[in-house]
Structures are given as structure tokens and as C-alpha cells.
Write a protein that holds these residues in place. Structure first.
Motif, short mmCIF file in Angstrom:
data_model
loop_
_atom_site.label_atom_id
_atom_site.label_comp_id
_atom_site.label_asym_id
_atom_site.label_seq_id
_atom_site.Cartn_x
_atom_site.Cartn_y
_atom_site.Cartn_z
N GLU A 77 0.86 -1.17 0.00
CA GLU A 77 0.00 0.00 0.00
C GLU A 77 0.90 1.22 0.00
N THR A 85 4.43 0.77 1.58
CA THR A 85 4.38 -0.01 2.80
C THR A 85 4.17 -1.48 2.47
N ILE A 87 3.03 -4.90 3.71
CA ILE A 87 2.13 -5.39 4.74
C ILE A 87 2.14 -6.92 4.70
N ALA A 117 -10.46 -2.41 6.38
CA ALA A 117 -9.17 -2.67 7.03
C ALA A 117 -9.35 -2.91 8.52
N SER A 120 -4.96 -2.91 12.62
CA SER A 120 -3.51 -2.89 12.39
C SER A 120 -3.15 -2.26 11.04
N VAL A 121 -4.11 -2.13 10.13
CA VAL A 121 -3.84 -1.61 8.79
C VAL A 121 -4.55 -0.28 8.52
N ASP A 122 -5.63 0.04 9.24
CA ASP A 122 -6.45 1.19 8.87
C ASP A 122 -5.73 2.53 8.95
N MET A 128 -8.40 -3.59 2.77
CA MET A 128 -7.34 -4.59 2.72
C MET A 128 -7.91 -5.87 2.10
N MET A 157 -1.79 -7.49 11.13
CA MET A 157 -0.69 -7.49 10.17
C MET A 157 0.47 -6.65 10.70
N PHE A 159 3.90 -4.25 9.31
CA PHE A 159 4.26 -3.52 8.10
C PHE A 159 5.60 -2.83 8.25
#
Length: 170
Positions: A77, A85, A87, A117, A120-122, A128, A157, A159
Motif C-alpha cells: 500500500e 508499505t 504489509i 481494514a 492494524s492496517v487502517d 485490505m 498485520m 508492516f
């Protein structure tokens, strides 16, 4: 989800881009196998590389398509500052990304299903891939429990940010 994922081959990352061929896992005639397919459904000359889990069961483009899995070690991403990034799971094990595939105009094609997401990713992106556990993945590819699996919250996740080419050119 951005349009790149990767697989580790012989200790090196091999990046997969839209329209590239890649082996996806399918379930046909009561057995799992791999099918070489291109990433993205060609519609109006533009590949549809992702399908939103929230509308998957109602969009005519996706109704009646077969389920597949896209196995990868991670995906990329880019944040607002154009930082790339990587991930991935903490142990860099396989991600089992849910997908759909079809045969269209002399070629196999697939798309990756995306979902909201997880926490951990938002902070990087609001979407995601729909990442499943191994047991969930086996059910998905068999076409079992579709509605419940579309509600799965992907695992946490990890990253790493990398400099994008535009930053390296400064």
C-alpha cells in the motif's frame, strides 16, 4: 487495496502486478489444484483487480463466479506521503487472500476480494484483502459458508515502510 502483492521465491520478493499471470488455488472436481490466471477482470479495457466484500453478492459482474485463493507473503500500500508499505503477517507466512475467477475471452482471470481494514492496517489504508486462516481458506475455495466468510476480520498485520521510487529520485 493497492495493485501489488508479492511472493517469496528463493529468498527474493517477486512482485505481482495487475494483468500479470499468477497461479491461483482452485477447487474443481473435488480436488484442489492450481490454475494460471491473469490478475484482473478485463472490463472496458480496464482490469477490475479488487471486489468489495460488502457488495460481492449483489453486483452482476461477480454473481455465479468460482472461488479461488491467492497465496502471497504480503502486499503493498502507499500512504498519503507516497511511502510504500510492505504489509505482511508477523512470521511472513502465507496470506490466503480470497478471490474469484473466471474464464473470459481465451484466458483465466481473477480478482482479489477486499474488506474494511482491520485496526492494524487502517492507519495506512481503509481497505485490505480478505485474508483467511487455512481452515477458512479451504471452505472459501470449496464455496462453503460464503456469506459468513465475507464477514471475517483479517488477522493483525505487520508492516514496513519503504522509500518509493519518487522519493529516491529527489
Amino acid at each position: 487495496m493497492c495493485g501489488q502483492f508479492y511472493i517469496m521465491l528463493h529468498g527474493k520478493k517477486k512482485t505481482i502486478f495487475p494483468d500479470m499471470p499468477y497461479k491461483i488455488m482452485v477447487y474443481d472436481q473435488n480436488q484442489f489444484s492450481y490454475q494460471k490466471a491473469n490478475w484482473g477482470f478485463k472490463i472496458n479495457k480496464r482490469p477490475i483487480i479488487n471486489a468489495r466484500s460488502e457488495t460481492l453478492l449483489t453486483k452482476p459482474t461477480f454473481i455465479g463466479l468460482k472461488h479461488c485463493l491467492i497465496m502471497a507473503n504480503g502486499y503493498y500500500e502507499w500512504d498519503e506521503a507516497k511511502m510504500k508499505t510492505d504489509i505482511h503477517l508477523n512470521d511472513h507466512s502465507y496470506l490466503y487472500m480470497a478471490g474469484l475467477y473466471r474464464y473470459q475471452k481465451d484466458r483465466w482471470e481473477y480478482t482479489i476480494i477486499t474488506t474494511k481494514a482491520n485496526p492494524s492496517v487502517d492507519q495506512i489504508h481503509d481497505r485490505m484483502p480478505l485474508i483467511l486462516t487455512k481452515d477458512e481458506a479451504e471452505c472459501w475455495v470449496r464455496g462453503e459458508g460464503t456469506e459468513q466468510l465475507l464477514e471475517v476480520i483479517p488477522p493483525a498485520m505487520q508492516f514496513n515502510q519503504e522509500m518509493s521510487q519518487s522519493h529516491l529520485d529527489l
